[in-house]
Design an enzyme around this catalytic site. Structure first.
Site, PDB file in Angstrom:
ATOM      1  N   SER A 135       0.809  -1.216   0.000  1.00 21.98           N
ATOM      2  CA  SER A 135       0.000   0.000   0.000  1.00 21.98           C
ATOM      3  C   SER A 135       0.844   1.268   0.000  1.00 21.98           C
ATOM      4  CB  SER A 135      -0.964  -0.001   1.186  1.00 21.98           C
ATOM      5  OG  SER A 135      -0.258   0.158   2.388  1.00 21.98           O
ATOM      6  N   LYS A 175       0.445   4.268   6.698  1.00 23.45           N
ATOM      7  CA  LYS A 175       0.003   5.127   5.598  1.00 23.45           C
ATOM      8  C   LYS A 175       0.524   6.540   5.797  1.00 23.45           C
ATOM      9  CE  LYS A 175      -3.014   2.168   3.638  1.00 23.45           C
ATOM     10  NZ  LYS A 175      -2.527   1.035   4.451  1.00 23.45           N
TER      11      LYS A 175
END
Lengths: 188, 188
Positions: free
Chosen positions: A110, A147
């Site tokens: 990700s 993230k």
DNA sequence: AGTATATGTGAACGAGCGTTCACAGTCAAG
DNA sequence: CTTGACTGTGAACGCTCGTTCACATATACT
């Protein structure tokens, strides 16, 4: 000859992670008198590769814990790489707050567009605050993830992946920052 | 209380990179007798966080030089991260041959698809041989560059970038391998 | 309260520490 | 050959090391 002594000293330090005593240096260098060692040590000190603490015991210069730092890849290897004095200690370079640092293994892609790949290791510092744009480890509604941390002018917070196949994560219940990523390490 | 001692010991070690003497521990812990220190040290040893060398001097356990190693990012932070015993020393983890290791700064994006970005640092080991597929620093016709090393069945060698905007490099005169990349380090 | 256990004090000890001395051997320059 | 600088030997010194006593104080349990 003199450089042999330096090599042996370095080997001893790398093996035992400390400087030898004068007696140990006698054996190490093949002397039969501590005085011979004392004279040699004085030269080491003069040269600046070691020093003494307040009790006379030897302290290794920082270069003993470091590896040579060359320039850029394009500059390549200098003809005599051994002569370079610029050194770096990876631990010191990366870790600012030792008591608060942890290593984690990355799983998933990700963050691949930030060049953090599956299997990489990240060095993180525990904290519960972060600035907009920092890469964080966060607990969103009960699930941990790594993230980009986002925070707009109205103090609305969310997480953003670095991979167009993933969507931003907006917390339903809560978004707790656990740590901020300080470094990425990949070993081949 | 007991944990205060451990904390102070750790702080001393992190600052001085060595274990304190008994006298120093007296001041450090606020004791007025070395015997109080001796008793405390015995507990440290029993617990396994320190040991003694052949002369009775204290040796720090490896955990003193390491930082906690948690699991994967998805697993997140354990509720009591302090309790985890698994630790890692970055230097030892990355550097196999200390005498032969160097750090270089990456410039350019020719290896970007291998997630090595401009400004990253690479840890390399000096060598003049490499296997097909390894990332190397090489001198091609007088110019240094970092690329994938390629070698086919006929022992033909060339370099391959990890970026579709760049073309493979086939040596005109020579291709000398200087070092192989062992790790990539990126600091934020 | 009384007793056992843990914890700290103070002093002494032998051992290894780094330091320093006088002296012998080596080597190069004059 | 002589001289001087350098290098190593061997022994002695004072100091701090870690260890180990006996003893005092604090804490906890019955």
């Amino acid at each position: 000859m003199y450089n042999d002594y330096k090599t042996k000293l370095t080997q001893f330090y790398n093996r035992d992670r400390r400087m030898p005593t004068y007696s140990e240096m006698m054996k190490l260098f093949g002397f039969k008198s501590k005085n011979a060692v004392a004279r040699l040590v004085d030269k080491f000190i003069e040269e600046g590769i070691v020093s003494k603490d307040y009790l006379g015991r030897l302290i290794a210069d920082t270069s003993f814990d470091s590896i040579p730092m060359l320039g850029s890849v394009k500059a390549g290897f200098p003809s005599d790489a051994e002569e370079l004095k610029d050194t770096i200690n990876i631990d010191d370079y990366l870790i600012a707050k030792k008591d608060n640092s942890y290593m984690l293994t990355v799983d998933g892609d990700s963050m691949i567009d930030a060049h953090i790949a599956d299997g990489d290791m990240v060095l993180v510092e525990k904290t519960n605050t972060a600035k907009d744009g920092q890469i964080v480890i966060a607990n969103v509604d009960g699930e941990f993830t790594m993230k980009y941390f986002r925070k707009d002018k109205e103090n609305k917070v969310w997480l953003e992946p670095a991979n167009k196949d993933f969507k931003p994560i907006y917390p339903k219940m809560y978004l707790n920052i656990t740590a901020v990523v300080k470094a990425v390490i990949r070993k081949y």
